[in-house]
Write a protein that holds these residues in place. Structure first.
Motif, mmCIF file in Angstrom:
data_model
loop_
_atom_site.group_PDB
_atom_site.id
_atom_site.type_symbol
_atom_site.label_atom_id
_atom_site.label_comp_id
_atom_site.label_asym_id
_atom_site.label_seq_id
_atom_site.Cartn_x
_atom_site.Cartn_y
_atom_site.Cartn_z
ATOM 1 N N ASN A 36 -7.642 60.637 5.285
ATOM 2 C CA ASN A 36 -6.679 59.854 4.512
ATOM 3 C C ASN A 36 -5.593 60.802 4.000
ATOM 4 O OD1 ASN A 36 -5.275 58.208 2.751
ATOM 5 N ND2 ASN A 36 -6.882 58.201 1.203
ATOM 6 N N CYS A 39 -4.154 61.035 0.256
ATOM 7 C CA CYS A 39 -4.909 61.628 -0.848
ATOM 8 C C CYS A 39 -5.535 62.956 -0.439
ATOM 9 C CB CYS A 39 -5.991 60.633 -1.275
ATOM 10 S SG CYS A 39 -7.032 61.152 -2.626
ATOM 11 N N ASP A 41 -8.321 62.980 1.554
ATOM 12 C CA ASP A 41 -9.758 62.744 1.761
ATOM 13 C C ASP A 41 -10.110 62.968 3.230
ATOM 14 O OD1 ASP A 41 -9.768 61.708 -0.884
ATOM 15 O OD2 ASP A 41 -9.131 59.767 -0.100
ATOM 16 N N CYS A 64 -11.581 62.683 -2.956
ATOM 17 C CA CYS A 64 -11.588 62.288 -4.364
ATOM 18 C C CYS A 64 -12.881 61.540 -4.687
ATOM 19 C CB CYS A 64 -10.372 61.418 -4.652
ATOM 20 S SG CYS A 64 -10.401 59.857 -3.763
ATOM 21 N N SER A 67 -13.328 58.132 -2.772
ATOM 22 C CA SER A 67 -13.671 58.180 -1.345
ATOM 23 C C SER A 67 -15.114 58.629 -1.156
ATOM 24 C CB SER A 67 -12.696 59.082 -0.578
ATOM 25 O OG SER A 67 -12.905 60.436 -0.898
ATOM 26 N N ARG A 121 -5.199 53.662 -4.072
ATOM 27 C CA ARG A 121 -6.580 54.136 -3.926
ATOM 28 C C ARG A 121 -7.396 53.304 -2.956
ATOM 29 N NH1 ARG A 121 -7.427 57.768 -7.883
ATOM 30 N NH2 ARG A 121 -8.669 58.779 -6.293
ATOM 31 N N CYS A 124 -8.513 55.252 -0.102
ATOM 32 C CA CYS A 124 -9.634 56.147 -0.429
ATOM 33 C C CYS A 124 -10.954 55.397 -0.273
ATOM 34 C CB CYS A 124 -9.516 56.652 -1.858
ATOM 35 S SG CYS A 124 -7.990 57.527 -2.223
HETATM 36 ZN ZN ZN Z 1 -8.796 59.668 -2.272
#
Ligand code: ZN
Length: 146
Positions: A36, A39, A41, A64, A67, A121, A124
């Motif tokens: 991702n 972010c 991830d 994060c 995730s 988000r 995520c």
């Molecule tokens: Zn994330």
């Protein structure tokens, strides 16, 4: 509602710090990477699919809290399910996050419903699920949420 929200946040934090089914799976017959970029991830998902059933599932990666918690909750929810059940759950979970549809409870996965209030988000929370879907559709290329 605030108490419930705090409880949900606590469960997400617990799962992100101590994710379930975390680690490589030696018996996996499907492996897929997910990323991702929004972010940062990253995860690798391992699946052992036998007789149209997800017998075992695990993941590694870093990202994060959302995730990691989502991948942890997903692996718990999917383990032992048939491929058909898994696809239904994917659709229900996706709907829960993108359309805020609560017509059916998804058990512990409901914890992640609050994420739909934070559109950035959602990717995520759905990264692990998109990786799962690709793995079940036998698409070996890494997936990206972008
Ligand atoms: Zn994330």
């Amino acid at each position: 509602m605030n108490e419930l929200r705090e409880l949900y946040q606590q469960i997400i934090i617990d799962h992100s710090r101590h994710p379930h089914n975390f680690g490589q799976l030696d018996t996996a017959n499907r492996t897929i990477d997910g990323f991702n970029p929004l972010c940062g991830d990253k995860l690798t998902l391992y699946l052992e699919v036998k007789n149209d059933c997800v017998e075992n599932i695990s993941f590694i990666g870093h990202g994060c809290a959302i995730s990691t918690a989502s991948a942890s909750l997903m692996t718990d929810a999917i383990k032992g399910k048939t491929v058909a059940e898994t696809k239904i759950l994917f659709d229900q979970f996706h709907k829960l996050l993108t359309e805020k549809k609560f017509d059916v409870s998804l058990g512990k996965l409901d914890i992640l419903a609050g994420v739909c209030e934070f559109p950035t988000r959602i990717k995520c929370a759905t990264l692990a699920w998109h990786a799962l879907k690709s793995a079940l559709e036998n698409q070996p290329e890494p997936i990206s949420t972008e």
